[in-house]
Design a protein around this motif. Structure first.
Motif, mmCIF file in Angstrom:
data_model
loop_
_atom_site.group_PDB
_atom_site.id
_atom_site.type_symbol
_atom_site.label_atom_id
_atom_site.label_comp_id
_atom_site.label_asym_id
_atom_site.label_seq_id
_atom_site.Cartn_x
_atom_site.Cartn_y
_atom_site.Cartn_z
ATOM 1 N N ASP A 59 45.049 30.448 39.242
ATOM 2 C CA ASP A 59 44.350 31.135 40.323
ATOM 3 C C ASP A 59 45.082 30.973 41.647
ATOM 4 O O ASP A 59 46.076 30.255 41.753
ATOM 5 C CB ASP A 59 42.920 30.609 40.438
ATOM 6 C CG ASP A 59 42.082 30.940 39.202
ATOM 7 O OD1 ASP A 59 42.559 31.717 38.351
ATOM 8 O OD2 ASP A 59 40.965 30.400 39.088
ATOM 9 N N ARG B 39 35.564 25.285 43.354
ATOM 10 C CA ARG B 39 36.496 25.991 44.240
ATOM 11 C C ARG B 39 35.836 27.205 44.901
ATOM 12 O O ARG B 39 36.030 27.458 46.093
ATOM 13 C CB ARG B 39 37.723 26.450 43.451
ATOM 14 C CG ARG B 39 38.715 25.352 43.115
ATOM 15 C CD ARG B 39 39.901 25.996 42.419
ATOM 16 N NE ARG B 39 40.906 25.048 41.959
ATOM 17 C CZ ARG B 39 41.955 25.390 41.211
ATOM 18 N NH1 ARG B 39 42.097 26.667 40.836
ATOM 19 N NH2 ARG B 39 42.840 24.496 40.837
ATOM 20 N N ARG C 5 46.471 26.081 45.606
ATOM 21 C CA ARG C 5 45.550 25.394 44.680
ATOM 22 C C ARG C 5 45.471 23.909 45.019
ATOM 23 O O ARG C 5 44.376 23.320 44.992
ATOM 24 C CB ARG C 5 46.022 25.580 43.231
ATOM 25 C CG ARG C 5 45.866 26.985 42.690
ATOM 26 C CD ARG C 5 46.024 27.028 41.181
ATOM 27 N NE ARG C 5 47.352 26.629 40.732
ATOM 28 C CZ ARG C 5 48.358 27.465 40.519
ATOM 29 N NH1 ARG C 5 48.191 28.763 40.720
ATOM 30 N NH2 ARG C 5 49.519 27.029 40.080
ATOM 31 N N VAL D 45 35.492 27.704 48.946
ATOM 32 C CA VAL D 45 36.032 28.830 49.709
ATOM 33 C C VAL D 45 34.929 29.514 50.518
ATOM 34 O O VAL D 45 35.143 29.892 51.674
ATOM 35 C CB VAL D 45 36.744 29.825 48.766
ATOM 36 C CG1 VAL D 45 37.127 31.107 49.507
ATOM 37 C CG2 VAL D 45 37.991 29.175 48.169
ATOM 38 N N LEU E 250 44.548 31.305 46.260
ATOM 39 C CA LEU E 250 43.737 31.518 47.455
ATOM 40 C C LEU E 250 44.394 32.646 48.229
ATOM 41 O O LEU E 250 45.527 32.512 48.700
ATOM 42 C CB LEU E 250 43.680 30.247 48.307
ATOM 43 C CG LEU E 250 42.882 30.362 49.612
ATOM 44 C CD1 LEU E 250 41.389 30.523 49.318
ATOM 45 C CD2 LEU E 250 43.121 29.146 50.495
ATOM 46 N N TYR F 128 38.920 33.829 47.136
ATOM 47 C CA TYR F 128 39.417 33.231 45.898
ATOM 48 C C TYR F 128 39.870 34.327 44.947
ATOM 49 O O TYR F 128 39.163 35.317 44.726
ATOM 50 C CB TYR F 128 38.330 32.387 45.233
ATOM 51 C CG TYR F 128 38.875 31.476 44.165
ATOM 52 C CD1 TYR F 128 39.480 30.270 44.507
ATOM 53 C CD2 TYR F 128 38.805 31.819 42.822
ATOM 54 C CE1 TYR F 128 40.000 29.423 43.536
ATOM 55 C CE2 TYR F 128 39.320 30.985 41.846
ATOM 56 C CZ TYR F 128 39.919 29.782 42.215
ATOM 57 O OH TYR F 128 40.442 28.955 41.247
#
Length: 387
Positions: A282, A203, A133, A207, A284, A234
């Motif tokens: 969240d 975000r 993040r 991505v 990645l 994501y």
């Protein structure tokens, strides 16, 4: 873009330092603990207003001093600007441009851009979601400095909401103030959803933009790989769309989804006294392989594959920033000692044409020949130019 001169006062191990720099490759050579990383850390700090090594300003101030100063002359499109930040642990940092004070230090963001490679980058693929993040948010801010304000607002709202959840949870367990606490919680839900949706939308778009560069970079640094082998996606804390469909990027739609999930998880949040929904939870997702054979890098990739993926993330960031029309300063901090000969030469060849490359290494032999340029010896806090 390049740094032409660096001044340090009471930064890390340096009571004072003055270093002349220029375009092309510059290497700082010295044994561990001599202060070479402190030099490039200072330049990177001007770019991100945070350190890649520590989470607070206090370690950046020399022992015995109450503040430190980083100043750099930055050349961009033929024009020179002097950027300065004064680090004040426990207080708000102060910043200047061309000796004129800025209202807030974060207004420095975007005036100089760096992409830094370091041994700590392995945490990008092997570490906690917070590492990934942070990677995304740092890159967001480099591309759009106003996102620093969005991220700060979100962190503030999250802190307030978590405090209120603890209060409301206690109220639910017998206090008479439950109704008032829950009413106030609804207001903070709206704040969290609105600001969280803005951060989430940014975000998701990042991505999407970064993904093709990651595949291309991995193909270059990993022996025998193809650009379809490395993928990023994501991963939200809750489903944003039916499986197989792209997530929406409209902020109003995302805010509605966050609000609905907050309502659904309300009892869980009150029980635990913490916000369970939002961009702060969240991740990645980094995978290797294609189709049904794709596996997460974390937990499945070898050490070499993990290093290659981490390098690919940094190279992809660099390529994306260049595609935006900027040529960021590249910083390679003790990276080459961590790589085998093949990866070392591949990485050096990829970055050799950058406008400015700053390298740190313990010995001359760790610096590839293609990056031979100006060299400084760093020993005992002294920085001396070769020749």
């Amino acid at each position: 873009m390049y740094v032409a001169h660096l001044t340090l006062v009471d930064f890390r191990s340096y009571a004072s330092a003055e270093v002349e720099l220029g375009p092309g490759a510059t290497a700082f050579i010295g044994r561990n603990g001599q202060g070479k990383t402190n030099l490039v850390e200072a330049i990177d700090y001007l770019s991100r207003l945070s350190s890649h090594r520590v989470g607070s300003e206090a370690p950046l101030v020399r022992a015995g001093a109450d503040r430190s100063l980083v100043r750099a002359a930055v050349v961009r499109d033929g024009r020179t600007a002097t950027l300065e930040v004064e680090l004040l642990p426990g207080a708000s940092n102060r910043a200047k441009v061309n000796r004129s004070p800025l209202p807030r230090a974060r207004e420095l963001l975007g005036l100089v851009r760096t992409v830094l490679f370091s041994p700590e980058d392995l945490a990008l693929v092997k570490g906690d979601p917070s590492e990934r993040r942070r990677f995304l948010d740092d890159l967001l801010v480099l591309r759009a400095p106003r996102m620093a304000g969005v991220r700060s607002d979100y962190d503030r709202i999250l802190k307030q909401r978590n405090s209120l959840l603890r209060t409301a949870g206690a109220a639910r367990r017998g206090s008479s103030s439950q109704e008032a606490a829950l009413s106030t919680l609804a207001v903070w839900n709206d704040h969290l959803a609105r600001t969280g949706a803005e951060l989430l939308a940014a975000r998701l778009a990042l991505v999407d933009a970064l993904a093709p560069y990651v595949g291309k970079a991995y193909e270059t640094v990993a022996r025998g790989a193809s650009r379809d082998d490395a993928r990023i996606a994501y991963r939200s804390s809750f489903p944003l769309a039916p499986e197989g469909e792209p997530a929406p990027q409209d902020r109003d739609e995302l805010a509605g989804l966050i609000l609905a999930e907050l309502e659904r998880r309300r009892d869980d949040e009150l029980d635990r006294g913490v916000t369970l929904v939002g961009p702060h939870r969240d991740d990645l997702l980094c995978t290797l392989g294609s189709g049904d054979l794709a596996l997460p890098v974390k937990g499945y990739a070898s050490h070499g594959e993990s290093w290659s993926f981490a390098l690919a993330l940094r190279l992809a960031s660099y390529d994306l920033l260049r595609a935006d029309g900027d040529d960021p300063i590249l910083i390679l901090d003790d990276v080459f000692a961590e790589l085998d000969t093949t990866r070392r030469d591949q990485l050096a060849a990829l970055v050799a044409d950058a406008e400015q490359v700053l390298v740190t290494a313990a010995v001359d032999g760790d610096v590839p020949e293609v990056l031979s340029g100006v060299r400084y010896r760093v020993e005992g806090g002294e920085v001396r130019r070769d020749g």
